[in-house]
Design a protein around this motif. Structure first.
Motif, PDB file in Angstrom:
ATOM      1  N   ASN A   1       0.850  -1.197   0.000  1.00  0.00           N
ATOM      2  CA  ASN A   1       0.000   0.000   0.000  1.00  0.00           C
ATOM      3  C   ASN A   1       0.887   1.250   0.000  1.00  0.00           C
ATOM      4  O   ASN A   1       1.594   1.505   0.973  1.00  0.00           O
ATOM      5  CB  ASN A   1      -0.898  -0.026   1.248  1.00  0.00           C
ATOM      6  CG  ASN A   1      -1.895   1.112   1.260  1.00  0.00           C
ATOM      7  OD1 ASN A   1      -1.711   2.143   0.621  1.00  0.00           O
ATOM      8  ND2 ASN A   1      -2.969   0.942   2.020  1.00  0.00           N
ATOM      9  N   PRO A   2       0.876   2.061  -1.070  1.00  0.00           N
ATOM     10  CA  PRO A   2       1.733   3.253  -1.131  1.00  0.00           C
ATOM     11  C   PRO A   2       1.472   4.233   0.002  1.00  0.00           C
ATOM     12  O   PRO A   2       2.391   4.927   0.456  1.00  0.00           O
ATOM     13  CB  PRO A   2       1.386   3.876  -2.481  1.00  0.00           C
ATOM     14  CG  PRO A   2       0.777   2.772  -3.288  1.00  0.00           C
ATOM     15  CD  PRO A   2       0.086   1.885  -2.300  1.00  0.00           C
ATOM     16  N   ALA A   3       0.222   4.304   0.473  1.00  0.00           N
ATOM     17  CA  ALA A   3      -0.103   5.234   1.561  1.00  0.00           C
ATOM     18  C   ALA A   3       0.602   4.827   2.852  1.00  0.00           C
ATOM     19  O   ALA A   3       1.006   5.685   3.646  1.00  0.00           O
ATOM     20  CB  ALA A   3      -1.615   5.276   1.772  1.00  0.00           C
ATOM     21  N   VAL A   4       0.765   3.527   3.068  1.00  0.00           N
ATOM     22  CA  VAL A   4       1.487   3.050   4.244  1.00  0.00           C
ATOM     23  C   VAL A   4       2.956   3.437   4.137  1.00  0.00           C
ATOM     24  O   VAL A   4       3.563   3.898   5.119  1.00  0.00           O
ATOM     25  CB  VAL A   4       1.329   1.518   4.389  1.00  0.00           C
ATOM     26  CG1 VAL A   4       2.251   0.983   5.483  1.00  0.00           C
ATOM     27  CG2 VAL A   4      -0.123   1.160   4.704  1.00  0.00           C
TER      28      VAL A   4
ATOM     29  N   ILE B   1       4.953   5.947   6.833  1.00  0.00           N
ATOM     30  CA  ILE B   1       6.094   5.497   7.637  1.00  0.00           C
ATOM     31  C   ILE B   1       7.387   6.197   7.236  1.00  0.00           C
ATOM     32  O   ILE B   1       8.152   6.658   8.092  1.00  0.00           O
ATOM     33  CB  ILE B   1       6.248   3.970   7.518  1.00  0.00           C
ATOM     34  CG1 ILE B   1       5.061   3.274   8.204  1.00  0.00           C
ATOM     35  CG2 ILE B   1       7.565   3.508   8.151  1.00  0.00           C
ATOM     36  CD1 ILE B   1       5.053   1.772   8.056  1.00  0.00           C
ATOM     37  N   PHE B   2       7.617   6.314   5.932  1.00  0.00           N
ATOM     38  CA  PHE B   2       8.903   6.841   5.466  1.00  0.00           C
ATOM     39  C   PHE B   2       8.805   8.232   4.833  1.00  0.00           C
ATOM     40  O   PHE B   2       9.824   8.807   4.458  1.00  0.00           O
ATOM     41  CB  PHE B   2       9.538   5.871   4.461  1.00  0.00           C
ATOM     42  CG  PHE B   2      10.043   4.600   5.084  1.00  0.00           C
ATOM     43  CD1 PHE B   2      11.215   4.593   5.823  1.00  0.00           C
ATOM     44  CD2 PHE B   2       9.346   3.414   4.937  1.00  0.00           C
ATOM     45  CE1 PHE B   2      11.681   3.428   6.407  1.00  0.00           C
ATOM     46  CE2 PHE B   2       9.809   2.236   5.507  1.00  0.00           C
ATOM     47  CZ  PHE B   2      10.983   2.246   6.243  1.00  0.00           C
ATOM     48  N   GLY B   3       7.571   8.746   4.707  1.00  0.00           N
ATOM     49  CA  GLY B   3       7.402  10.075   4.131  1.00  0.00           C
ATOM     50  C   GLY B   3       7.741  10.140   2.661  1.00  0.00           C
ATOM     51  O   GLY B   3       8.122  11.201   2.149  1.00  0.00           O
ATOM     52  N   LYS B   4       7.620   9.009   1.979  1.00  0.00           N
ATOM     53  CA  LYS B   4       7.988   8.964   0.574  1.00  0.00           C
ATOM     54  C   LYS B   4       7.129   7.946  -0.151  1.00  0.00           C
ATOM     55  O   LYS B   4       6.979   6.811   0.306  1.00  0.00           O
ATOM     56  CB  LYS B   4       9.467   8.598   0.426  1.00  0.00           C
ATOM     57  CG  LYS B   4       9.955   8.519  -1.008  1.00  0.00           C
ATOM     58  CD  LYS B   4      11.430   8.148  -1.056  1.00  0.00           C
ATOM     59  CE  LYS B   4      11.917   8.042  -2.499  1.00  0.00           C
ATOM     60  NZ  LYS B   4      13.356   7.683  -2.572  1.00  0.00           N
ATOM     61  N   ASN B   5       6.564   8.344  -1.280  1.00  0.00           N
ATOM     62  CA  ASN B   5       5.798   7.414  -2.099  1.00  0.00           C
ATOM     63  C   ASN B   5       6.740   6.622  -3.006  1.00  0.00           C
ATOM     64  O   ASN B   5       7.789   7.117  -3.428  1.00  0.00           O
ATOM     65  CB  ASN B   5       4.791   8.172  -2.972  1.00  0.00           C
ATOM     66  CG  ASN B   5       3.634   8.722  -2.156  1.00  0.00           C
ATOM     67  OD1 ASN B   5       3.048   8.013  -1.353  1.00  0.00           O
ATOM     68  ND2 ASN B   5       3.316   9.986  -2.353  1.00  0.00           N
ATOM     69  N   GLY B   6       6.349   5.408  -3.314  1.00  0.00           N
ATOM     70  CA  GLY B   6       7.075   4.627  -4.293  1.00  0.00           C
ATOM     71  C   GLY B   6       8.429   4.114  -3.850  1.00  0.00           C
ATOM     72  O   GLY B   6       9.263   3.759  -4.682  1.00  0.00           O
ATOM     73  N   LEU B   7       8.698   4.042  -2.553  1.00  0.00           N
ATOM     74  CA  LEU B   7       9.978   3.556  -2.058  1.00  0.00           C
ATOM     75  C   LEU B   7      10.114   2.064  -2.351  1.00  0.00           C
ATOM     76  O   LEU B   7       9.233   1.275  -2.049  1.00  0.00           O
ATOM     77  CB  LEU B   7      10.076   3.806  -0.560  1.00  0.00           C
ATOM     78  CG  LEU B   7      11.419   3.511   0.117  1.00  0.00           C
ATOM     79  CD1 LEU B   7      12.501   4.452  -0.396  1.00  0.00           C
ATOM     80  CD2 LEU B   7      11.284   3.619   1.630  1.00  0.00           C
TER      81      LEU B   7
END
Length: 444
Positions: A343-346, A350-356
């Motif tokens: 889930n990209p929102a998760v 957690i990491f403040g970054k999408n697509g990690l």
């Protein structure tokens, strides 16, 4: 990459032509020291110890999976938790080192945890009776963990047969250990998909219960479902195949050969020629889960080699080294280019970054790396595994190897762990003991 280049890499880079007996004496002493420290740490994880004075009677002799500082916020929840997979790995490590009494104690305790259907809970509290049939809210069952417990019993019996010349399966101790293996295997066989029109044909479904992560306004929350899991996991089925094959070897019973044959067919269906390894799994509707875990490269290569698929095994092993090696020698990441969370929102919460993705993470996963070391040794190499073993041993805490070098919430912790430490023992024993190498995760 063509097969000629792959074979060249394997032979030139990994030293596959070198026999295990070529390990120098000083290296053997080094490995023995690492092994003995790890064994002492594992033994100290079994109560009574500083984390738990005693386990509840039903669960005595099971192992506490992590060593957690008492000031850690998770301490109250983790200090008495034992995971089935960790108990199984420890039983195998003890058996390899001919610590048979300790292995028997663990296997007897796992046998006491068997549910009526032959499954095992994924983990247990040792300080109370959760989970139980009366109270198992939010508990899970995983076919792979159960299969490891059954396989630990099989490996014990195979090792005793190897060292004693024969094994009496009607002996009181052996009969009880065989019962554990057969009950688990019977449960897994009941979960096997036998409809040839189903894309999951031959494979064992995942178990029961799931914790699902979701974002709630920047805060990650979990929800729980106790529904049966209809997807099939390659890792679970690799574990099940070795259990079925081992039982067929021990007992000669056709039912286990049939179960192993079906699992083999299903696993080959999960081989991806473009990815050069086995994929993660297949969902109920037939959709292929093409996530690429390290374990389906390392464990996958051991399965393929034992099953006689040598070319695929070599390809998979080479893929694993190339795809999952981290920035530093002897380090491996758990996944390839896949998102850290589905889930990209998760991920963003957690990491403040999408697509990690995992490739962006500066992480070493010692448990998985040591599984790769075992796969390399099983292929005939001992040089590359030494690098992995030394890297893991260099971060040991009193002999215990951290589960991960980076905290990834809900997935990877940095606590010293039984899984990493037991795999260290297993990888070392595969180098030092040719009979353990012959027996472990093999098909005869």
């Amino acid at each position: 990459m063509n097969m000629g280049k792959i074979c060249g890499l394997l032979l030139a880079g990994f030293g596959f032509a070198v026999h295990l007996s070529a390990v120098p004496a000083d290296t053997q002493e080094e490995l023995t020291s690492y092994r003995d420290q790890a064994l002492a740490w594992l033994e100290a994880q079994i109560p009574p110890n500083s984390m738990l004075d005693k386990a509840v009677p039903q669960r005595r002799n099971l192992i506490i999976s992590y060593r957690v500082d008492e000031n850690d916020p998770a301490y109250p929840y983790v200090r008495g938790r034992s995971y089935t997979y960790d108990d199984a790995l420890t039983a195998i490590a003890f058996t390899m080192c001919e610590r048979y009494r300790e292995a028997e104690d663990l296997l007897f305790s796992l046998s006491r945890q068997l549910r009526r259907d032959g499954s095992l809970w994924f983990g247990f509290n040792l300080h109370n009776n959760w989970p139980s049939e009366e109270d198992h809210s939010e508990a899970t069952v995983r076919s792979g963990a159960s299969a490891w417990a059954g396989y630990a019993a099989v490996f014990y019996l195979q090792k005793r047969r190897s060292t004693d010349g024969e094994v009496d399966l009607s002996d009181r101790i052996n009969k009880r250990i065989l019962y554990l293996a057969e009950k688990v295997a019977g449960h897994l066989q009941s979960l096997q998909i036998i409809d040839r029109n189903d894309p999951r044909f031959g494979l064992v479904t995942g178990g029961m219960g799931a914790h699902i992560l979701k974002d709630n306004g920047g805060t990650v929350e979990t929800s729980y479902s106790d529904a049966p899991l209809e997807w099939v996991s390659a890792e679970h089925n690799i574990d099940a195949w070795f259990l079925f094959s081992g039982l067929a070897d021990l007992t000669g019973e056709e039912r286990w050969r049939t179960a192993a044959s079906l699992t083999y067919q299903g696993l080959l269906n999960m081989w991806d020629s473009e990815k050069s390894q086995i994929i993660q799994g297949i969902k109920k509707e037939g959709k292929r889960d093409t996530v690429l875990p390290l374990d389906t490269a390392s464990w996958g290569s051991m399965f393929l080699r034992a099953a006689g698929e040598t070319e695929k095994a070599d390809t998979t092993l080479n893929t694993g080294v190339e795809r999952f090696s981290n920035k530093q020698p002897g380090q491996y990441r758990p996944y390839a280019d896949d998102p850290v969370y589905e889930n990209p929102a998760v991920t963003a919460a957690i990491f403040g970054k999408n697509g990690l993705t995992w490739r962006e993470m500066d992480i070493n996963w010692p448990e998985g790396a040591l599984g790769m070391a075992a796969a390399l040794v099983k292929a005939g190499d001992f040089r590359s595994p030494l690098e992995i073993i030394r890297t893991a041993a260099s971060i040991a805490v009193d002999g215990g190897i951290p589960y991960s070098t980076l905290e990834v919430p809900h997935q990877f912790s940095t606590w010293p762990s039984v899984a990493s430490t037991a795999w260290l023992v297993i990888a070392i024993e595969l180098i030092l003991d040719s009979e353990d190498n012959r027996l472990f995760w093999s098909a005869r």
